[in-house]
Design a protein around this motif. Structure first.
Motif, PDB file in Angstrom:
ATOM      1  N   GLY A  42       0.802  -1.212   0.000  1.00 17.60           N
ATOM      2  CA  GLY A  42       0.000   0.000   0.000  1.00 17.60           C
ATOM      3  C   GLY A  42       0.835   1.262   0.000  1.00 17.60           C
ATOM      4  O   GLY A  42       0.330   2.344  -0.250  1.00 17.60           O
ATOM      5  N   GLY A  43       2.124   1.121   0.285  1.00 16.01           N
ATOM      6  CA  GLY A  43       3.015   2.276   0.300  1.00 16.01           C
ATOM      7  C   GLY A  43       3.439   2.680  -1.104  1.00 16.01           C
ATOM      8  O   GLY A  43       3.176   1.980  -2.079  1.00 16.01           O
ATOM      9  N   ASN A  44       4.090   3.813  -1.207  1.00 17.82           N
ATOM     10  CA  ASN A  44       4.570   4.305  -2.497  1.00 17.82           C
ATOM     11  C   ASN A  44       6.063   4.026  -2.625  1.00 17.82           C
ATOM     12  O   ASN A  44       6.800   4.057  -1.644  1.00 17.82           O
ATOM     13  N   SER A  45       6.500   3.753  -3.843  1.00 22.72           N
ATOM     14  CA  SER A  45       7.899   3.433  -4.120  1.00 22.72           C
ATOM     15  C   SER A  45       8.445   4.376  -5.174  1.00 22.72           C
ATOM     16  O   SER A  45       7.723   4.775  -6.086  1.00 22.72           O
ATOM     17  N   ILE A  46       9.728   4.699  -5.060  1.00 20.67           N
ATOM     18  CA  ILE A  46      10.404   5.502  -6.081  1.00 20.67           C
ATOM     19  C   ILE A  46      11.720   4.824  -6.411  1.00 20.67           C
ATOM     20  O   ILE A  46      12.547   4.586  -5.526  1.00 20.67           O
ATOM     21  N   LEU A  47      11.915   4.496  -7.683  1.00 16.65           N
ATOM     22  CA  LEU A  47      13.152   3.912  -8.189  1.00 16.65           C
ATOM     23  C   LEU A  47      13.786   4.926  -9.128  1.00 16.65           C
ATOM     24  O   LEU A  47      13.097   5.569  -9.915  1.00 16.65           O
TER      25      LEU A  47
END
Length: 133
Positions: A42-47
């Motif tokens: 449910g969290g947000n990810s940044i790559l």
């Protein structure tokens, strides 16, 4: 009445050596970071992916599961700043030579290896010349 929600963890990996240069000096043209990322469901990810050449016209993110080949996830042209497809958004900052993939509301199936790639050309009429590598 309060409900207790279980939290699942997602692990996203980047493959930093996948995008090495094909030049004789083997100079790396793309650098991905962080090497791995742990995110709650449910969290947000940044790559992130940084590049060192101005010649790229087309950028692609691929997703790879164990024992399978990479599959196309999302792309962006050098003339764009942002491209969205569902929960996935790619941002391109040409002046900083930086590309980032944002994954909203991470799900268990997002646990995979992510690959950043770039090309000096984009084929007319397609944003996805290699859907499955």
């Amino acid at each position: 009445m309060a409900r207790l929600l279980g939290a699942s963890l997602l692990i996203l990996w980047l493959q930093p050596d996948w995008a090495n240069s094909q030049q004789k000096n083997r100079e790396r043209q793309l650098k991905q970071n962080p090497p791995s990322l742990t995110v709650q469901e449910g969290g947000n990810s940044i790559l992130n992916c940084d590049y060192n050449k101005n010649m790229f016209e087309y950028f692609v993110w691929y997703k790879k599961y164990p024992s399978k080949g990479p599959t196309f996830l999302i792309s962006i042209l050098s003339t764009e700043d942002k491209n969205e497809d569902g929960r996935f958004t790619v941002f391109l900052n040409q002046s900083a030579k930086h590309l980032s993939l944002h994954i909203a509301a991470s799900q268990l199936e997002d646990s995979a290896v992510y690959l950043c790639a770039a090309s000096t050309q984009c084929w007319v009429g397609t944003r996805n010349p290699y859907p499955n590598l």
